[in-house]
Design a protein around this motif. Structure first.
Motif, short mmCIF file in Angstrom:
data_model
loop_
_atom_site.label_atom_id
_atom_site.label_comp_id
_atom_site.label_asym_id
_atom_site.label_seq_id
_atom_site.Cartn_x
_atom_site.Cartn_y
_atom_site.Cartn_z
N PHE A 277 0.09 -1.49 -1.21
CA PHE A 277 -0.86 -1.56 -0.75
C PHE A 277 -2.39 -0.22 -0.50
N HIS A 278 -3.03 -0.43 -0.99
CA HIS A 278 -3.99 0.75 -1.77
C HIS A 278 -5.43 0.06 -0.67
N SER A 279 -4.76 1.06 1.15
CA SER A 279 -6.03 0.45 1.40
C SER A 279 -7.54 1.18 1.08
N ASN A 280 -8.26 0.56 1.89
CA ASN A 280 -9.27 1.13 1.23
C ASN A 280 -10.38 1.74 -0.08
N HIS A 281 -9.42 -0.08 -0.27
CA HIS A 281 -9.62 -0.01 -2.34
C HIS A 281 -10.69 -0.04 -2.60
N ARG A 282 -11.34 -0.77 -1.88
CA ARG A 282 -13.30 -0.59 -2.07
C ARG A 282 -13.88 -1.79 -1.46
N THR B 201 -3.82 -8.66 -5.88
CA THR B 201 -3.82 -9.05 -3.96
C THR B 201 -4.35 -8.52 -3.99
N GLU B 202 -6.50 -8.95 -3.12
CA GLU B 202 -7.25 -7.86 -2.83
C GLU B 202 -7.10 -8.89 -0.63
N LEU B 203 -7.30 -7.90 -0.37
CA LEU B 203 -6.66 -8.55 1.03
C LEU B 203 -8.18 -7.79 2.09
#
Length: 185
Positions: A137-142, A166-168
């Motif tokens: 998971f890459h938190s605060n991706h954009r 996937t974007e959450l």
């Protein structure tokens, strides 16, 4: 906060009672940022290494710690354990331990361009035991509409295949991952 470089082996019936001679320390001495266990191994994450602790069978020195990976971790959620295999995000790649505990980063070759944009301080590795996935998971991706979106990419360790990223997101709210847990297996 960092708990320090040492581990104390306690009795299962008395976790607060342990002899000080039964302590083991990371070498080189580095504060442990997180730790996980699997069967008789302990995986300790530090700023510069993955240390692996193994039981010795000795009552005076029951645990020995050794540095294996010469790459570090930013926090306790940069890794997870699947059965006896440790998966860890170290900088810009997901690696796993092999039988000899060396780091195998070849699993990330197909998604290297995706993972190298992830900021390690905001990256969390989780395990979906039911479906056989290790998810990064890459938190605060954009941001989208002023709200944070987390991006995730999953590796199916049963099939050796990566899933598409996937974007959450949540309507009108931030979707920020700040931890992870494996529930019910």
């Amino acid at each position: 906060t960092d708990p320090g470089p040492g581990f104390a082996v306690a009795k299962t019936t008395n976790p607060e009672g342990f002899p000080t001679v039964a302590s083991a320390f990371t070498t080189p001495a580095e504060n442990v940022r997180g730790m996980m266990t699997s069967n008789a191994r302990l995986f300790a994450l530090s700023a510069n290494h993955l240390h692996i602790g193994t039981l010795t069978g000795s009552s005076t020195s029951p645990l020995v710690m050794r540095p294996y990976w010469h790459t570090g971790f930013f926090h306790q959620y940069n890794g997870c354990v699947v059965k006896d295999t440790f998966y860890g995000f170290t900088g810009d790649v997901l690696s796993r331990t092999l039988a000899d505990n060396d780091a195998d980063s070849t699993i990330s070759d197909r998604v290297k361009s995706e993972l190298e944009i992830y900021v390690p301080q905001r990256t969390f590795v989780g395990h979906d035991a039911r479906n056989g996935w290790v998810t990064v998971f890459h938190s605060n991706h954009r941001q989208d509409g002023g709200f944070w979106v987390t991006r995730a990419i999953s590796y199916n360790y049963k099939r050796g295949k990566w899933n598409a990223p996937t974007e959450l997101s949540a309507a009108g709210a931030d979707f920020t991952v700040v931890g992870r847990a494996t529930v019910s297996g």
